[in-house]
Scaffold this active site. Structure first.
Site, PDB file in Angstrom:
ATOM      1  N   ARG A  35       0.817  -1.218   0.000  1.00 32.83           N
ATOM      2  CA  ARG A  35       0.000   0.000   0.000  1.00 32.83           C
ATOM      3  C   ARG A  35       0.848   1.264   0.000  1.00 32.83           C
ATOM      4  NH1 ARG A  35      -4.807  -2.075   4.090  1.00 32.83           N
ATOM      5  NH2 ARG A  35      -5.962  -3.111   2.435  1.00 32.83           N
ATOM      6  N   LYS A 197     -19.979 -17.985  -1.079  1.00 30.72           N
ATOM      7  CA  LYS A 197     -21.422 -17.793  -0.912  1.00 30.72           C
ATOM      8  C   LYS A 197     -22.096 -16.989  -2.008  1.00 30.72           C
ATOM      9  CE  LYS A 197     -21.727 -18.145   4.047  1.00 30.72           C
ATOM     10  NZ  LYS A 197     -22.056 -17.471   5.286  1.00 30.72           N
ATOM     11  N   GLY A 353     -11.108  -9.113  -2.278  1.00 26.03           N
ATOM     12  CA  GLY A 353     -10.836 -10.153  -1.292  1.00 26.03           C
ATOM     13  C   GLY A 353      -9.984 -11.308  -1.746  1.00 26.03           C
ATOM     14  N   GLY A 376     -13.672  -4.264   0.046  1.00 25.46           N
ATOM     15  CA  GLY A 376     -15.054  -3.799   0.169  1.00 25.46           C
ATOM     16  C   GLY A 376     -15.394  -2.731  -0.854  1.00 25.46           C
TER      17      GLY A 376
END
Ligand code: AMP
Length: 395
Positions: A35, A197, A353, A376
């Site tokens: 980062r 999911k 992710g 996110g």
């Protein structure tokens, strides 16, 4: 869209929101500086123009002031990466911070103390944002990882710079990459959604059906689709309450002329363990007591053919339980296919992710067009949400 190139920073103080929320070891050494490296181009542009940089970031989730979350720990690493002796001030607002900012000379870099030592940061407090705004002449947002949060330093502060605000080069790249997939990319456009999911990706699937020509549904979420269509999935993970929705997604896809590709075979394991017994089976004929943990060889071949046809590729989510070596092959082969398509001229974006973790783990980082830095924030962008941190610059 205003970017760094719309400004000359000579004798200006750039107040830059960076994402220096980096991992530290027990001796407070930075263990992954990605980062910091990602923010370098923005900082260097300001310095080369003859300006100075005031860097603000959060680190971790402190409760009030906690020394272990001080950004002081990362100052040597930032100095090292930038090749500039970086200064630090133990406050982010107030007299001390204002004095440090005021004395900053062109070519110098200052890091403010952790923004989240003040609860006003995450609360998006306007008075706190105004205090931050006092420190600089031009506000630059270069933190994609927090762009989906309406925090003081990511969003609210922009109000105090009506014209003097822009995207840093990292954030601009993130926006351009997402736009390529969602709006401007060369056809055929392919989205590959995997992971555990269906429920966490529903909004993405629904939004993306209007943008893509092909959709690969892999990983654990595929089993909800297989069972919904009457297949036998053994012990594979499945969200029974999402089966109806899965059928509806397939119907919508058909109406929208999106070709959906679901695995036809799987590696089935008799336990959720790296050294379980395995067998290759048709995905809709998994024996009782066995669970699908990776894409099978025929599926990998079919996915390869789809990937090679497409000119714009988005990849979010692994095709199997890639954390276990025995079940990583489907994800690795998909990475290889995307790398090959990219080499042939396709644009490929990996984001959100676990697929980012997989890409790094298996060394594909430099073989795809762009790896997003925001989990996110990336997922919300794919859902079609205009992120508050981005909207605040565009306003
Ligand atoms: P997500 O965060 O939704 O992208 O899901 C990522 C996780 O999905 C990873 O930890 C994978 O191990 C997991 N996963 C992928 N395929 C399967 C599968 N067939 N069964 C169970 N977990 C899976």
């Amino acid at each position: 869209m205003k970017t760094l190139n719309d400004f000359n920073f000579k004798d200006k103080k750039a107040l830059i929101r960076v994402d220096f929320n980096v991992p530290l070891d027990e001796n407070f050494n930075v263990t992954d500086a990605t980062r910091i490296v990602s923010a370098k181009p923005t900082i260097i542009k300001v310095l080369e123009d003859g300006g100075s940089c005031i860097l603000m970031s959060h680190l971790g989730r402190p409760k009030g002031v906690q020394a272990e979350f001080s950004l002081n720990h990362i100052v040597p690493k930032v100095s090292d990466i930038l090749g500039v002796e970086v200064k630090f001030v133990s406050e982010c607002v107030g007299e001390k911070a204002e004095a440090a900012a005021a004395s900053l000379q062109p070519g110098e870099v200052l890091i403010l103390e952790n923004l989240r030592f003040h609860s006003e940061e995450t609360a998006g407090d306007k008075a706190f944002a105004e205090q931050l705004a006092k420190l600089g002449d031009i506000y630059v947002n270069d933190a994609f990882g927090t762009a989906h949060r309406a925090h003081a330093s990511t969003t609210i502060v922009a109000e105090f710079f009506p014209d003097q605000k822009c995207f840093g080069s990292l954030l601009a790249q993130e926006i351009e990459s997402i736009d390529k997939v969602m709006k401007t990319g060369e056809k055929p456009v392919l989205a590959i959604l995997g992971g555990a999911k269906v429920s966490s990706k529903i909004t993405i699937i629904e939004n993306i059906l209007d943008k893509v020509d092909h959709l690969i549904i892999g990983g654990g979420m595929a089993f909800t689709f297989i069972k919904a269509q009457g297949g036998k999935i053994g012990n594979s993970i499945c969200e029974d309450d999402k089966m109806e929705l899965a059928l509806d997604i397939l119907k919508q896809a058909k109406e929208k002329n999106v070709q959906v590709h679901i695995p036809v075979d799987t590696i089935a394991a008799d336990a959720f363990s790296n050294d379980a017994n395995t067998q290759e089976v048709d995905i809709d004929k998994i024996p009782d007591g066995w669970e699908g943990v990776d894409a099978g060889p025929e599926s990998r071949k079919q996915f390869h053919d789809v990937v090679m046809q497409c000119k714009t590729i988005l990849w979010n989510g692994p095709l199997g339980v890639f954390e276990m070596e025995s079940f990583a092959q489907g994800t690795i082969e998909l990475g290889n296919s995307i790398a090959e398509a990219t080499k042939n001229g396709a644009f490929s974006l990996v984001g959100g992710g676990d697929s980012v973790a997989a890409v790094k783990q298996f060394g594909f980082e430099d073989k795809v067009s762009y790896v997003s830095t925001g989990g996110g924030a990336m997922l919300e962008s794919l859902e079609g949400i205009v992120l508050p941190g981005i909207a605040a610059i565009l306003e």
